[in-house]
Design a protein around this motif. Structure first.
Motif, PDB file in Angstrom:
ATOM      1  N   VAL A  71     -47.786 127.794  98.851  1.00  0.00           N
ATOM      2  CA  VAL A  71     -46.723 126.795  98.925  1.00  0.00           C
ATOM      3  C   VAL A  71     -47.021 125.859 100.090  1.00  0.00           C
ATOM      4  CG1 VAL A  71     -44.247 126.400  99.166  1.00  0.00           C
ATOM      5  CG2 VAL A  71     -45.071 128.475  98.026  1.00  0.00           C
ATOM      6  N   PRO A  72     -47.301 124.574  99.832  1.00  0.00           N
ATOM      7  CA  PRO A  72     -47.577 123.630 100.916  1.00  0.00           C
ATOM      8  C   PRO A  72     -46.396 123.549 101.893  1.00  0.00           C
ATOM      9  CG  PRO A  72     -48.154 122.674  98.791  1.00  0.00           C
ATOM     10  CD  PRO A  72     -47.395 123.936  98.504  1.00  0.00           C
ATOM     11  N   ALA A  73     -46.707 123.431 103.158  1.00  0.00           N
ATOM     12  CA  ALA A  73     -45.655 123.404 104.174  1.00  0.00           C
ATOM     13  C   ALA A  73     -44.692 122.241 103.988  1.00  0.00           C
ATOM     14  CB  ALA A  73     -46.286 123.347 105.571  1.00  0.00           C
ATOM     15  N   ASP A  74     -45.190 121.109 103.486  1.00  0.00           N
ATOM     16  CA  ASP A  74     -44.315 119.936 103.370  1.00  0.00           C
ATOM     17  C   ASP A  74     -43.260 120.088 102.278  1.00  0.00           C
ATOM     18  OD1 ASP A  74     -45.931 119.693 101.168  1.00  0.00           O
ATOM     19  OD2 ASP A  74     -46.761 117.733 101.705  1.00  0.00           O
ATOM     20  N   ARG A  75     -43.395 121.132 101.452  1.00  0.00           N
ATOM     21  CA  ARG A  75     -42.367 121.385 100.437  1.00  0.00           C
ATOM     22  C   ARG A  75     -41.248 122.284 100.950  1.00  0.00           C
ATOM     23  NH1 ARG A  75     -45.240 124.001  95.488  1.00  0.00           N
ATOM     24  NH2 ARG A  75     -43.054 124.526  95.086  1.00  0.00           N
ATOM     25  N   LEU A  76     -41.463 122.938 102.078  1.00  0.00           N
ATOM     26  CA  LEU A  76     -40.531 123.964 102.513  1.00  0.00           C
ATOM     27  C   LEU A  76     -39.143 123.409 102.817  1.00  0.00           C
ATOM     28  CD1 LEU A  76     -42.856 126.155 104.773  1.00  0.00           C
ATOM     29  CD2 LEU A  76     -42.095 126.592 102.426  1.00  0.00           C
ATOM     30  N   VAL A  77     -39.062 122.270 103.520  1.00  0.00           N
ATOM     31  CA  VAL A  77     -37.751 121.696 103.845  1.00  0.00           C
ATOM     32  C   VAL A  77     -37.072 121.191 102.582  1.00  0.00           C
ATOM     33  CG1 VAL A  77     -36.546 119.869 105.099  1.00  0.00           C
ATOM     34  CG2 VAL A  77     -38.420 121.103 106.198  1.00  0.00           C
ATOM     35  N   ALA A  78     -37.822 120.516 101.720  1.00  0.00           N
ATOM     36  CA  ALA A  78     -37.233 119.968 100.498  1.00  0.00           C
ATOM     37  C   ALA A  78     -36.680 121.060  99.596  1.00  0.00           C
ATOM     38  CB  ALA A  78     -38.282 119.154  99.742  1.00  0.00           C
ATOM     39  N   GLU A  79     -37.248 122.258  99.669  1.00  0.00           N
ATOM     40  CA  GLU A  79     -36.817 123.356  98.813  1.00  0.00           C
ATOM     41  C   GLU A  79     -35.717 124.201  99.443  1.00  0.00           C
ATOM     42  OE1 GLU A  79     -40.409 125.407  97.883  1.00  0.00           O
ATOM     43  OE2 GLU A  79     -41.012 123.945  96.356  1.00  0.00           O
ATOM     44  N   MET A  80     -35.217 123.784 100.603  1.00  0.00           N
ATOM     45  CA  MET A  80     -34.127 124.542 101.244  1.00  0.00           C
ATOM     46  C   MET A  80     -32.787 124.128 100.630  1.00  0.00           C
ATOM     47  SD  MET A  80     -35.260 124.891 105.256  1.00  0.00           S
ATOM     48  CE  MET A  80     -33.947 126.076 105.592  1.00  0.00           C
ATOM     49  N   VAL A  81     -32.533 124.657  99.449  1.00  0.00           N
ATOM     50  CA  VAL A  81     -31.300 124.420  98.706  1.00  0.00           C
ATOM     51  C   VAL A  81     -30.814 125.773  98.210  1.00  0.00           C
ATOM     52  CG1 VAL A  81     -31.961 122.088  98.019  1.00  0.00           C
ATOM     53  CG2 VAL A  81     -32.550 124.033  96.540  1.00  0.00           C
ATOM     54  N   PRO A  82     -29.545 125.882  97.782  1.00  0.00           N
ATOM     55  CA  PRO A  82     -29.074 127.166  97.251  1.00  0.00           C
ATOM     56  C   PRO A  82     -29.955 127.631  96.105  1.00  0.00           C
ATOM     57  CG  PRO A  82     -27.208 125.723  97.665  1.00  0.00           C
ATOM     58  CD  PRO A  82     -28.450 124.892  97.861  1.00  0.00           C
ATOM     59  N   PRO A  83     -30.228 128.933  96.023  1.00  0.00           N
ATOM     60  CA  PRO A  83     -31.076 129.453  94.948  1.00  0.00           C
ATOM     61  C   PRO A  83     -30.415 129.290  93.584  1.00  0.00           C
ATOM     62  CG  PRO A  83     -30.084 131.248  96.190  1.00  0.00           C
ATOM     63  CD  PRO A  83     -29.783 129.995  96.933  1.00  0.00           C
ATOM     64  N   PRO A  84     -31.207 129.403  92.502  1.00  0.00           N
ATOM     65  CA  PRO A  84     -30.661 129.179  91.155  1.00  0.00           C
ATOM     66  C   PRO A  84     -29.402 129.975  90.847  1.00  0.00           C
ATOM     67  CG  PRO A  84     -33.053 129.327  91.072  1.00  0.00           C
ATOM     68  CD  PRO A  84     -32.657 129.651  92.482  1.00  0.00           C
ATOM     69  N   ARG A  85     -29.304 131.201  91.357  1.00  0.00           N
ATOM     70  CA  ARG A  85     -28.115 132.020  91.091  1.00  0.00           C
ATOM     71  C   ARG A  85     -26.838 131.321  91.550  1.00  0.00           C
ATOM     72  NH1 ARG A  85     -26.218 137.488  90.662  1.00  0.00           N
ATOM     73  NH2 ARG A  85     -28.296 138.197  90.094  1.00  0.00           N
ATOM     74  N   PHE A  86     -26.969 130.445  92.545  1.00  0.00           N
ATOM     75  CA  PHE A  86     -25.787 129.806  93.134  1.00  0.00           C
ATOM     76  C   PHE A  86     -25.739 128.296  92.871  1.00  0.00           C
ATOM     77  CE2 PHE A  86     -26.684 133.679  95.542  1.00  0.00           C
ATOM     78  CZ  PHE A  86     -25.457 134.311  95.451  1.00  0.00           C
ATOM     79  N   ASP A  87     -26.465 127.842  91.845  1.00  0.00           N
ATOM     80  CA  ASP A  87     -26.451 126.419  91.490  1.00  0.00           C
ATOM     81  C   ASP A  87     -25.048 125.923  91.152  1.00  0.00           C
ATOM     82  OD1 ASP A  87     -29.073 125.785  91.899  1.00  0.00           O
ATOM     83  OD2 ASP A  87     -29.694 126.067  89.811  1.00  0.00           O
ATOM     84  N   SER A  88     -24.304 126.717  90.420  1.00  0.00           N
ATOM     85  CA  SER A  88     -23.023 126.238  89.878  1.00  0.00           C
ATOM     86  C   SER A  88     -21.801 126.815  90.587  1.00  0.00           C
ATOM     87  CB  SER A  88     -22.943 126.566  88.380  1.00  0.00           C
ATOM     88  OG  SER A  88     -23.024 127.965  88.176  1.00  0.00           O
ATOM     89  N   VAL A  89     -21.986 127.576  91.648  1.00  0.00           N
ATOM     90  CA  VAL A  89     -20.820 128.143  92.329  1.00  0.00           C
ATOM     91  C   VAL A  89     -20.078 127.048  93.091  1.00  0.00           C
ATOM     92  CG1 VAL A  89     -21.909 130.416  92.553  1.00  0.00           C
ATOM     93  CG2 VAL A  89     -22.058 128.773  94.450  1.00  0.00           C
ATOM     94  N   ARG A  90     -18.783 127.195  93.159  1.00  0.00           N
ATOM     95  CA  ARG A  90     -17.924 126.291  93.919  1.00  0.00           C
ATOM     96  C   ARG A  90     -16.789 127.126  94.501  1.00  0.00           C
ATOM     97  NH1 ARG A  90     -21.801 123.908  92.552  1.00  0.00           N
ATOM     98  NH2 ARG A  90     -22.004 121.759  91.769  1.00  0.00           N
ATOM     99  N   PHE A  91     -16.030 126.530  95.422  1.00  0.00           N
ATOM    100  CA  PHE A  91     -14.873 127.242  95.964  1.00  0.00           C
ATOM    101  C   PHE A  91     -13.921 127.645  94.838  1.00  0.00           C
ATOM    102  CE2 PHE A  91     -15.814 124.739  99.973  1.00  0.00           C
ATOM    103  CZ  PHE A  91     -16.299 125.851 100.664  1.00  0.00           C
ATOM    104  N   SER A  92     -13.809 126.791  93.825  1.00  0.00           N
ATOM    105  CA  SER A  92     -12.879 127.063  92.722  1.00  0.00           C
ATOM    106  C   SER A  92     -13.328 128.241  91.866  1.00  0.00           C
ATOM    107  CB  SER A  92     -12.727 125.823  91.845  1.00  0.00           C
ATOM    108  OG  SER A  92     -13.972 125.444  91.288  1.00  0.00           O
ATOM    109  N   THR A  93     -14.614 128.608  91.932  1.00  0.00           N
ATOM    110  CA  THR A  93     -15.093 129.736  91.131  1.00  0.00           C
ATOM    111  C   THR A  93     -15.109 131.038  91.919  1.00  0.00           C
ATOM    112  OG1 THR A  93     -17.427 129.329  91.673  1.00  0.00           O
ATOM    113  CG2 THR A  93     -16.519 128.186  89.745  1.00  0.00           C
ATOM    114  N   TYR A  94     -14.757 130.986  93.189  1.00  0.00           N
ATOM    115  CA  TYR A  94     -14.633 132.199  93.992  1.00  0.00           C
ATOM    116  C   TYR A  94     -13.250 132.785  93.740  1.00  0.00           C
ATOM    117  CZ  TYR A  94     -14.540 135.290  98.080  1.00  0.00           C
ATOM    118  OH  TYR A  94     -14.448 136.390  98.917  1.00  0.00           O
ATOM    119  N   LEU A  95     -13.182 134.028  93.344  1.00  0.00           N
ATOM    120  CA  LEU A  95     -11.911 134.661  93.011  1.00  0.00           C
ATOM    121  C   LEU A  95     -11.538 135.654  94.101  1.00  0.00           C
ATOM    122  CD1 LEU A  95     -12.570 135.348  89.213  1.00  0.00           C
ATOM    123  CD2 LEU A  95     -11.433 133.364  90.273  1.00  0.00           C
TER     124      LEU A  95
END
Length: 369
Positions: free
Chosen positions: A28-52
């Motif tokens: 994994v090239p180092a220059d991709r590391l910051v750009a890829e710092m996002v929530p993982p796929p499991r948490f793509d669609s989570v929101r406060f409204s979906t937390y029970l």
């Protein structure tokens, strides 16, 4: 098709059989590391409204309210002007960065396993009114790996224009990492970056039971002052009303499931543990790219602490990506010795057991009745 062309091009799953993690050595090239710092796929669609929130745990409702307010307060201009101008001010020894607002610049979500801390942290990331390029989300290990890849000063410069940095599973495993991360977060707070973190231990208690050096504890206290702590009580939701983890399957069942499942991998567990030692943990996410299931034969107790910690990172990446794990051999709650489960890294090992158990449940549908 000739044997040479067959070796160079992917074959249909029916012909090629299952994939193998042990055959993968991603880079994994180092220059991709910051750009890829996002929530993982499991948490793509989570929101406060979906937390029970659990109605019996008022701290969960309170956490949602505090975090929604915190996210709303991160709108508007960066605390120090943001963008490229900010980065120019961070030439160490040159012009001073403007002061960040007084008071804590972060929230710290403390609680046991499976109470939804990562769900809330990812919801905060999604709710913060800023472009994705101005928000970063990663685990503690991923943050230290970023520093290793970019260097300390470049990491500060790369993150200093962000509105928010979210750090999941905040773990301090040695005094060196403590000093490194404490200093990094101090620089980012001074640059106007808001912080949010999850952990299974209160900030002022990190390191207890692991290291007792006075300078280590002093670093911990300085770090804890940067956060408002939110305690989230509750039981592990992965066990609420759910059956116990399924017993391991036979080698034959696991192998047949691997051949019958497109995108599945099949590996001998001890061989996989050896392979993990040859791949840097920062690449374990890439190691699992494209997998639909992981099938393991011959699961047995991990032989030593270094191997166990590598397995923890792999378990985290599989859980993030919702990759089911089908296994033969011993059940996952027997991976780690009593000495490990009672030692300084016990929180990591219990987290890995909890997550692998959840993925084992997800894998039951792979085995034909």
């Amino acid at each position: 098709m000739s044997s040479s062309s067959a070796a160079s091009q992917p074959s249909p799953i029916a012909e090629a059989g299952p994939l193998s993690l042990c055959a993968r050595e991603p880079h994994v090239p180092a220059d991709r590391l910051v750009a890829e710092m996002v929530p993982p796929p499991r948490f793509d669609s989570v929101r406060f409204s979906t937390y029970l929130p659990d109605p019996n745990q008022p701290s969960q409702t309170e956490a949602v309210q505090v975090l929604e307010s915190f996210a709303g307060g991160l709108g508007g201009a960066h605390a120090s002007g943001g963008g490229k101008t900010r980065r120019g001010l961070l030439g160490f020894g040159r012009a001073k960065a403007p002061k960040a607002p007084a008071g804590p610049r972060g929230v710290y979500l403390d609680g046991g396993y499976g109470v939804g801390k990562t769900h809330l942290l990812a919801s905060l990331w999604h709710a913060t009114p800023a472009e994705p390029s101005l928000k970063a989300f990663g685990t503690f290990v991923e943050l230290t790996n970023l520093v290793g890849a970019l260097g300390f000063q470049q990491t500060v410069q790369s993150l200093s224009g962000h509105r928010l940095l979210c750090i999941d599973e905040f773990e301090l495993d040695d005094p060196g990492d403590t000093v490194l991360v404490s200093t990094l977060l101090g620089k980012l707070v001074d640059a106007g970056v808001a912080l949010a973190a999850t952990s299974n231990t209160l900030p002022g208690k990190l390191g207890e039971g692991r290291f007792a050096a006075a300078d280590f504890l002093r670093e911990i206290q300085g770090l804890s002052a940067r956060f408002r702590t939110l305690r989230i009580d509750g039981e592990d939701y992965r066990h609420r009303g759910l059956p116990q983890a399924p017993d391991p399957y036979s080698d034959d069942q696991v192998t047949r499931a691997a051949y019958a499942t497109e995108g599945a991998s099949l590996d001998d567990f001890p061989t996989l543990l050896d392979h993990l030692a040859r791949v840097h943990p920062s690449r374990y996410g890439a190691l699992t790219d494209g997998l639909k299931a992981v099938c393991l034969t011959g699961v047995q107790p991990v032989p030593d602490q270094s191997t166990a910690l590598r397995l923890v990172v792999l378990a985290d990446r599989l859980y993030d990506r919702e990759v089911p794990v089908l296994a033969s051999g011993l059940p996952f709650d027997r991976l780690f010795s009593e000495e490990m489960l009672n030692g300084g890294y016990r929180k990591k090992y219990f987290r890995a057991i909890s997550r692998l158990t959840a993925l084992a449940r997800d894998a039951r549908g792979l085995v034909a009745g």
